[in-house]
Design a protein around this motif. Structure first.
Motif, PDB file in Angstrom:
ATOM      1  N   ILE A  80       0.860  -1.178   0.000  1.00 42.56           N
ATOM      2  CA  ILE A  80       0.000   0.000   0.000  1.00 42.56           C
ATOM      3  C   ILE A  80       0.898   1.230   0.000  1.00 42.56           C
ATOM      4  O   ILE A  80       1.905   1.271   0.700  1.00 42.56           O
ATOM      5  CB  ILE A  80      -0.908  -0.017   1.235  1.00 42.56           C
ATOM      6  N   PRO A  81       0.590   2.256  -0.781  1.00 44.48           N
ATOM      7  CA  PRO A  81       1.470   3.427  -0.868  1.00 44.48           C
ATOM      8  C   PRO A  81       1.725   4.085   0.486  1.00 44.48           C
ATOM      9  O   PRO A  81       0.808   4.245   1.289  1.00 44.48           O
ATOM     10  CB  PRO A  81       0.697   4.369  -1.801  1.00 44.48           C
ATOM     11  N   SER A  82       2.981   4.449   0.728  1.00 45.08           N
ATOM     12  CA  SER A  82       3.354   5.164   1.959  1.00 45.08           C
ATOM     13  C   SER A  82       3.160   6.661   1.762  1.00 45.08           C
ATOM     14  O   SER A  82       4.066   7.457   1.990  1.00 45.08           O
ATOM     15  CB  SER A  82       4.812   4.846   2.332  1.00 45.08           C
ATOM     16  N   LEU A  83       1.972   7.021   1.325  1.00 41.77           N
ATOM     17  CA  LEU A  83       1.645   8.402   0.994  1.00 41.77           C
ATOM     18  C   LEU A  83       0.306   8.761   1.634  1.00 41.77           C
ATOM     19  O   LEU A  83      -0.473   7.881   2.017  1.00 41.77           O
ATOM     20  CB  LEU A  83       1.558   8.580  -0.524  1.00 41.77           C
ATOM     21  N   LEU A  84       0.043  10.056   1.722  1.00 38.19           N
ATOM     22  CA  LEU A  84      -1.207  10.533   2.301  1.00 38.19           C
ATOM     23  C   LEU A  84      -2.051  11.230   1.250  1.00 38.19           C
ATOM     24  O   LEU A  84      -1.533  11.750   0.257  1.00 38.19           O
ATOM     25  CB  LEU A  84      -0.926  11.520   3.443  1.00 38.19           C
ATOM     26  N   THR A  85      -3.345  11.262   1.494  1.00 40.07           N
ATOM     27  CA  THR A  85      -4.225  12.086   0.672  1.00 40.07           C
ATOM     28  C   THR A  85      -4.038  13.546   1.074  1.00 40.07           C
ATOM     29  O   THR A  85      -3.501  13.856   2.146  1.00 40.07           O
ATOM     30  CB  THR A  85      -5.698  11.694   0.878  1.00 40.07           C
ATOM     31  N   TYR A  86      -4.511  14.438   0.228  1.00 38.34           N
ATOM     32  CA  TYR A  86      -4.375  15.865   0.519  1.00 38.34           C
ATOM     33  C   TYR A  86      -5.123  16.230   1.796  1.00 38.34           C
ATOM     34  O   TYR A  86      -4.599  16.961   2.645  1.00 38.34           O
ATOM     35  CB  TYR A  86      -4.898  16.687  -0.658  1.00 38.34           C
ATOM     36  N   GLN A  87      -6.363  15.712   1.969  1.00 40.23           N
ATOM     37  CA  GLN A  87      -7.134  16.084   3.157  1.00 40.23           C
ATOM     38  C   GLN A  87      -6.477  15.575   4.435  1.00 40.23           C
ATOM     39  O   GLN A  87      -6.496  16.258   5.461  1.00 40.23           O
ATOM     40  CB  GLN A  87      -8.569  15.572   3.052  1.00 40.23           C
ATOM     41  N   ASP A  88      -5.844  14.391   4.395  1.00 39.23           N
ATOM     42  CA  ASP A  88      -5.171  13.881   5.591  1.00 39.23           C
ATOM     43  C   ASP A  88      -3.919  14.688   5.904  1.00 39.23           C
ATOM     44  O   ASP A  88      -3.641  14.997   7.066  1.00 39.23           O
ATOM     45  CB  ASP A  88      -4.812  12.405   5.398  1.00 39.23           C
ATOM     46  N   ALA A  89      -3.145  15.028   4.869  1.00 36.86           N
ATOM     47  CA  ALA A  89      -1.929  15.823   5.084  1.00 36.86           C
ATOM     48  C   ALA A  89      -2.274  17.184   5.680  1.00 36.86           C
ATOM     49  O   ALA A  89      -1.617  17.662   6.609  1.00 36.86           O
ATOM     50  CB  ALA A  89      -1.173  15.980   3.774  1.00 36.86           C
ATOM     51  N   MET A  90      -3.319  17.818   5.159  1.00 38.43           N
ATOM     52  CA  MET A  90      -3.716  19.130   5.677  1.00 38.43           C
ATOM     53  C   MET A  90      -4.257  19.024   7.109  1.00 38.43           C
ATOM     54  O   MET A  90      -4.058  19.922   7.931  1.00 38.43           O
ATOM     55  CB  MET A  90      -4.773  19.754   4.764  1.00 38.43           C
ATOM     56  N   ALA A  91      -4.925  17.898   7.414  1.00 40.83           N
ATOM     57  CA  ALA A  91      -5.438  17.705   8.777  1.00 40.83           C
ATOM     58  C   ALA A  91      -4.292  17.558   9.772  1.00 40.83           C
ATOM     59  O   ALA A  91      -4.340  18.111  10.880  1.00 40.83           O
ATOM     60  CB  ALA A  91      -6.346  16.481   8.814  1.00 40.83           C
ATOM     61  N   LEU A  92      -3.251  16.832   9.389  1.00 37.80           N
ATOM     62  CA  LEU A  92      -2.092  16.673  10.268  1.00 37.80           C
ATOM     63  C   LEU A  92      -1.364  17.998  10.456  1.00 37.80           C
ATOM     64  O   LEU A  92      -0.893  18.314  11.553  1.00 37.80           O
ATOM     65  CB  LEU A  92      -1.138  15.632   9.695  1.00 37.80           C
TER      66      LEU A  92
END
Length: 444
Positions: A80-92
């Protein structure tokens, strides 16, 4: 006394030059083959951030589609990609639970100096990230520094250059305050970083860890506001076909495309952050997201390198074969030493007759074995450099640092040659020191 034994060893080598050269050459070839492979493996697998690798971590929130068992292939295996969605990155980022946050992605754009014509623009891959990128990953500045917090939040058009690009665009002068054009947008230079190439380049995915560092850095929000979108270079993964027409569609989707690193001042803060990740995941599950059973991950630099397979299995197998070849070479050297030392039986008998002990004989031939190993190691070191140079030409996609020996490896090369020469010379030396005095004197 050591000087005396060294003189005896040197005279012995000169007495049988062809046999001595054959032993030295055999050691040199074995050392060169093994150290060339070991150097590449060592440089690929070393800890690039030793002073704080456990306090810097990669964030992985598993938002991938539960109906899809495959994200992408890594080292031939599905993951599974070790990346985040935009909404998750902005939430963090908005939660601000870590001491430093480094989200980043990359895009392609034409770059030119403000006074250059459009036809002079060069296509480059540009890193969009946060102001903390440089301090977290240790990028040194020669002019200026990173951009401000306001630039991150507002997406200001500011940029940091590499030394190489600063030399090209501004002839190496202090370019802070100057402007360059990225695409059709004017960007102000706020800093220039020195030549910087962590090996491996641990903060990216495994297939990009040994490529050169990107030459330009801009705020992530700047990429968003200026609508820079490069589907072929952004490394994004979407469920099913996924959106592909605009950056805004990707931002609103469940596409994973932002890598996210954090730094903590203490282990306690790291544990607190992981608890925050768990709480965030539970909140998202309540609204229908994060349905996969796999846990979240917060991996240190060393854990991430191991997870990504920074040193491939092929490389490890290559090291094994190289060491086996070195062993074969040393066995041949041992056989040659046996022949050489056996031919010196008369000399040994004469020395014993005039008072030399078995210990004296052992030390004498030990010096000779060490001298053979030293010369073999020095020549092997030169051959290793030639081998690494050839590999650099054969694999231009790897940064030159991967094919470069540091001082530790150079010293280790000669030390390995001397120690193995002594080790494999123990049996010939033992046999020579045990010769019967009477039989050797009769042969004189």
């Amino acid at each position: 006394m050591g000087k005396y034994y060294f003189k005896l060893a040197w005279l012995s080598l000169k007495k049988t030059p062809l046999l001595s050269l054959l032993m030295i050459g055999t050691i040199a070839i074995g050392i060169a083959a093994s150290m060339t492979t070991i150097t590449v493996g060592y440089m690929m697998g070393q800890n690039p951030l030793p002073h704080k690798s456990e306090r810097v971590a990669m964030v992985h929130l598993n938002s991938w589609d539960p109906s899809q068992p495959i994200g992408y292939r890594k080292n031939g295996e599905v993951d599974i990609p070790s990346l985040l969605t935009y909404q998750d990155a902005m939430a963090l980022l908005a939660a601000n639970k870590a001491d430093k946050h480094v989200p980043f992605v990359s895009f392609n754009s034409a770059v030119r100096a403000e006074n250059e014509d459009v036809i002079d623009a060069q296509l480059h891959q540009i890193r969009s990230t946060s102001r903390h990128f440089f301090s977290v990953f240790g990028a040194p500045f020669i002019y200026g520094g990173t951009w401000s917090e306001e630039a991150d939040q507002q997406g200001q058009s500011v940029i940091v250059l590499s030394k190489r690009e600063n030399d090209r665009l501004f002839q190496g002068a202090n370019s802070v305050g100057e402007h360059i054009i990225v695409g059709t947008h004017l960007y102000r230079v706020v800093g220039v970083i020195d030549d910087w190439q962590p090996t491996p380049k641990f903060y990216v995915n495994y297939y990009d860890m040994y490529s050169p560092t990107l030459p330009f850095f801009v705020p992530l929000e700047s990429q968003i506001q200026n609508n820079f979108f490069s589907p072929t270079t952004m490394g994004w993964y979407c469920w099913g076909d996924g959106p592909s027409s605009t950056l805004q569609e990707v931002m609103l989707s469940e596409c994973a495309w932002i890598r996210f690193w954090v730094e903590f001042e203490s282990e306690d803060k790291k544990h607190e952050y992981f608890k925050f990740m768990e709480d965030y995941t539970e909140e998202q599950r309540k609204v229908g997201r994060f349905a996969r059973p796999e846990p979240n991950r917060l991996m240190s630099v060393t854990e991430y390198l191991e997870e990504e397979g920074a040193v491939s299995e092929e490389n490890k197998i290559g090291i094994g074969f190289a060491l086996a070849f070195l062993f074969a070479c040393l066995c041949n050297v041992m056989s040659l030493m046996m022949t050489k030392f056996h031919g010196k039986g008369g000399e040994v008998g004469l020395r014993r007759a005039v008072g030399a002990s078995k210990q004296n004989i052992t030390v004498q031939f030990g010096f000779e074995a060490a001298l053979i190993g030293f010369f073999g190691g020095v020549i092997g070191l030169l051959l290793t450099q030639l081998g690494l140079s050839a590999l650099t030409d054969m694999y231009p996609e790897y940064h030159v640092n991967v094919m470069t020996m540091d001082i530790t490896l150079m010293v280790s090369t000669v030390a390995l040659a001397v120690s193995t020469s002594l080790l494999f010379g123990l049996w010939p030396i033992y046999r020579t020191s045990r010769v019967q005095l009477s039989s050797q004197l009769k042969s004189l």
